[in-house]
Design a protein around this motif. Structure first.
Motif, PDB file in Angstrom:
ATOM      1  N   GLY A 174      90.718 -25.863  51.554  1.00  0.00           N
ATOM      2  CA  GLY A 174      89.687 -26.051  52.551  1.00  0.00           C
ATOM      3  C   GLY A 174      89.237 -24.714  53.169  1.00  0.00           C
ATOM      4  N   CYS A 175      90.336 -23.851  53.352  1.00  0.00           N
ATOM      5  CA  CYS A 175      90.161 -22.575  54.155  1.00  0.00           C
ATOM      6  C   CYS A 175      89.352 -21.635  53.150  1.00  0.00           C
ATOM      7  N   ILE A 176      89.237 -21.815  51.960  1.00  0.00           N
ATOM      8  CA  ILE A 176      88.497 -21.153  51.014  1.00  0.00           C
ATOM      9  C   ILE A 176      87.097 -21.432  51.179  1.00  0.00           C
ATOM     10  N   GLY A 177      86.989 -22.640  51.333  1.00  0.00           N
ATOM     11  CA  GLY A 177      85.496 -23.335  51.397  1.00  0.00           C
ATOM     12  C   GLY A 177      84.914 -22.910  52.961  1.00  0.00           C
ATOM     13  N   LEU A 178      85.709 -22.974  53.850  1.00  0.00           N
ATOM     14  CA  LEU A 178      85.314 -22.523  55.245  1.00  0.00           C
ATOM     15  C   LEU A 178      84.926 -21.016  55.184  1.00  0.00           C
ATOM     16  N   ALA A 179      85.528 -20.197  54.401  1.00  0.00           N
ATOM     17  CA  ALA A 179      85.238 -18.775  54.384  1.00  0.00           C
ATOM     18  C   ALA A 179      83.980 -18.800  53.776  1.00  0.00           C
ATOM     19  N   MET A 180      83.667 -19.629  52.898  1.00  0.00           N
ATOM     20  CA  MET A 180      82.254 -19.570  52.302  1.00  0.00           C
ATOM     21  C   MET A 180      81.243 -20.008  53.054  1.00  0.00           C
ATOM     22  N   PHE A 181      81.648 -21.154  53.903  1.00  0.00           N
ATOM     23  CA  PHE A 181      80.888 -21.544  54.991  1.00  0.00           C
ATOM     24  C   PHE A 181      80.538 -20.474  55.889  1.00  0.00           C
ATOM     25  N   ALA A 182      81.365 -19.579  56.453  1.00  0.00           N
ATOM     26  CA  ALA A 182      81.130 -18.506  57.366  1.00  0.00           C
ATOM     27  C   ALA A 182      80.329 -17.468  56.707  1.00  0.00           C
ATOM     28  N   LEU A 183      80.521 -17.063  55.539  1.00  0.00           N
ATOM     29  CA  LEU A 183      79.797 -16.096  54.889  1.00  0.00           C
ATOM     30  C   LEU A 183      78.447 -16.516  54.459  1.00  0.00           C
ATOM     31  N   THR A 184      78.043 -17.625  54.130  1.00  0.00           N
ATOM     32  CA  THR A 184      76.615 -18.137  54.098  1.00  0.00           C
ATOM     33  C   THR A 184      76.071 -17.995  55.545  1.00  0.00           C
ATOM     34  N   LEU A 185      76.499 -18.625  56.412  1.00  0.00           N
ATOM     35  CA  LEU A 185      76.028 -18.325  57.794  1.00  0.00           C
ATOM     36  C   LEU A 185      75.541 -16.785  58.047  1.00  0.00           C
ATOM     37  N   ARG A 186      76.703 -16.050  57.833  1.00  0.00           N
ATOM     38  CA  ARG A 186      76.515 -14.639  58.164  1.00  0.00           C
ATOM     39  C   ARG A 186      75.232 -13.915  57.479  1.00  0.00           C
ATOM     40  N   MET A 187      75.227 -14.406  56.440  1.00  0.00           N
ATOM     41  CA  MET A 187      74.015 -13.681  55.463  1.00  0.00           C
ATOM     42  C   MET A 187      72.825 -14.284  55.567  1.00  0.00           C
ATOM     43  N   ALA A 188      72.727 -15.624  55.843  1.00  0.00           N
ATOM     44  CA  ALA A 188      71.712 -16.374  56.202  1.00  0.00           C
ATOM     45  C   ALA A 188      70.852 -16.549  57.514  1.00  0.00           C
ATOM     46  N   LEU A 189      71.786 -16.946  58.394  1.00  0.00           N
ATOM     47  CA  LEU A 189      71.110 -17.043  59.981  1.00  0.00           C
ATOM     48  C   LEU A 189      70.197 -15.965  60.429  1.00  0.00           C
ATOM     49  N   PRO A 190      70.475 -14.703  60.290  1.00  0.00           N
ATOM     50  CA  PRO A 190      69.387 -13.774  60.692  1.00  0.00           C
ATOM     51  C   PRO A 190      67.838 -13.979  60.356  1.00  0.00           C
ATOM     52  N   GLY A 191      67.612 -14.433  59.244  1.00  0.00           N
ATOM     53  CA  GLY A 191      66.447 -14.583  58.557  1.00  0.00           C
ATOM     54  C   GLY A 191      65.826 -16.088  58.599  1.00  0.00           C
ATOM     55  N   HIS A 192      66.624 -17.182  58.909  1.00  0.00           N
ATOM     56  CA  HIS A 192      66.188 -18.569  58.523  1.00  0.00           C
ATOM     57  C   HIS A 192      66.418 -19.346  59.682  1.00  0.00           C
ATOM     58  N   VAL A 193      66.007 -20.620  59.792  1.00  0.00           N
ATOM     59  CA  VAL A 193      66.270 -21.564  61.167  1.00  0.00           C
ATOM     60  C   VAL A 193      67.771 -21.993  61.115  1.00  0.00           C
ATOM     61  N   ALA A 194      68.319 -22.125  62.200  1.00  0.00           N
ATOM     62  CA  ALA A 194      69.678 -22.381  62.040  1.00  0.00           C
ATOM     63  C   ALA A 194      69.921 -23.570  61.745  1.00  0.00           C
ATOM     64  N   LEU A 195      69.317 -24.662  61.919  1.00  0.00           N
ATOM     65  CA  LEU A 195      69.675 -26.004  61.539  1.00  0.00           C
ATOM     66  C   LEU A 195      69.605 -26.142  59.804  1.00  0.00           C
ATOM     67  N   HIS A 196      68.660 -25.416  59.277  1.00  0.00           N
ATOM     68  CA  HIS A 196      68.584 -25.345  57.997  1.00  0.00           C
ATOM     69  C   HIS A 196      70.039 -24.659  57.213  1.00  0.00           C
ATOM     70  N   THR A 197      70.242 -23.377  57.935  1.00  0.00           N
ATOM     71  CA  THR A 197      71.272 -22.828  57.493  1.00  0.00           C
ATOM     72  C   THR A 197      72.424 -23.637  57.504  1.00  0.00           C
ATOM     73  N   LEU A 198      72.754 -24.127  58.778  1.00  0.00           N
ATOM     74  CA  LEU A 198      73.967 -24.961  59.024  1.00  0.00           C
ATOM     75  C   LEU A 198      74.118 -25.777  57.950  1.00  0.00           C
ATOM     76  N   VAL A 199      73.121 -26.464  57.652  1.00  0.00           N
ATOM     77  CA  VAL A 199      73.251 -27.813  56.240  1.00  0.00           C
ATOM     78  C   VAL A 199      73.431 -27.222  55.202  1.00  0.00           C
ATOM     79  N   ALA A 200      72.775 -25.944  54.883  1.00  0.00           N
ATOM     80  CA  ALA A 200      73.187 -25.354  53.676  1.00  0.00           C
ATOM     81  C   ALA A 200      74.582 -24.630  53.608  1.00  0.00           C
ATOM     82  N   ALA A 201      75.109 -24.210  54.497  1.00  0.00           N
ATOM     83  CA  ALA A 201      76.570 -23.734  54.784  1.00  0.00           C
ATOM     84  C   ALA A 201      77.547 -24.771  54.539  1.00  0.00           C
ATOM     85  N   SER A 202      77.078 -26.143  55.080  1.00  0.00           N
ATOM     86  CA  SER A 202      77.758 -27.422  55.045  1.00  0.00           C
ATOM     87  C   SER A 202      78.091 -27.705  53.567  1.00  0.00           C
TER      88      SER A 202
END
Length: 151
Positions: free
Chosen positions: A90-118
């Motif tokens: 699960g931690c590996i998946g969580l790391a990918m969640f955080a990496l997705t947020l880190r990369m996508a949040l600056p240029g995208h809507v937060a809700l959409h990014t959270l859904v994609a990261a989930s």
């Protein structure tokens, strides 16, 4: 899924988990307020529930073996280690969640990014769990007679 273990858990054990998780969350918030969100986020990743859960799993397994007149110390440790194995996946998946947020949040809507990261987290964690369950990369260890009796 087997939900029978939920009946074994006493209310005070849920309270311990809740309190420990709450203390960790408040501590991370205070650290973030004092030192900034980068450092606070680092502490927010602390496994707040896992330490309490691992010790409770070990205790439940020991009690179960003790009811049959055996010492369940090794079995309790094995059960906790299996739980730790799942947590590490699960931690590996969580790391990918955080990496997705880190990369996508600056240029995208937060809700959409959270859904994609989930979705990324669920997909990666499920895939790793499936690989682990089917023991694709796992060698089975043989138990010695003494160890077999202990377990």
């Amino acid at each position: 899924m087997d939900f029978s273990s939920l009946r074994e858990t006493q209310p005070h054990e849920y309270i311990i988990r809740f309190l420990f998780g709450g203390v960790c969350t408040v501590s991370a918030g205070l650290i973030a307020k004092r030192y900034g969100p980068g450092i606070g986020g680092l502490f927010l990743a602390f496994p707040a529930i896992f330490p309490a859960s691992a010790s409770l799993i070990e205790n439940h397994e020991k009690k179960r073996k003790a009811e049959h007149g055996f010492n369940g110390t090794i079995r309790g440790r094995l059960a906790a280690s299996i739980d730790a194995s799942g947590a590490s996946l699960g931690c590996i998946g969580l790391a990918m969640f955080a990496l997705t947020l880190r990369m996508a949040l600056p240029g995208h809507v937060a809700l959409h990014t959270l859904v994609a990261a989930s979705v990324v987290w669920i997909t990666i964690s499920s895939l790793l769990w499936s690989i682990s369950r089917h023991r694709i990369f796992h060698k089975r260890k043989k138990l010695t007679d003494q160890r077999r009796q202990d377990v």
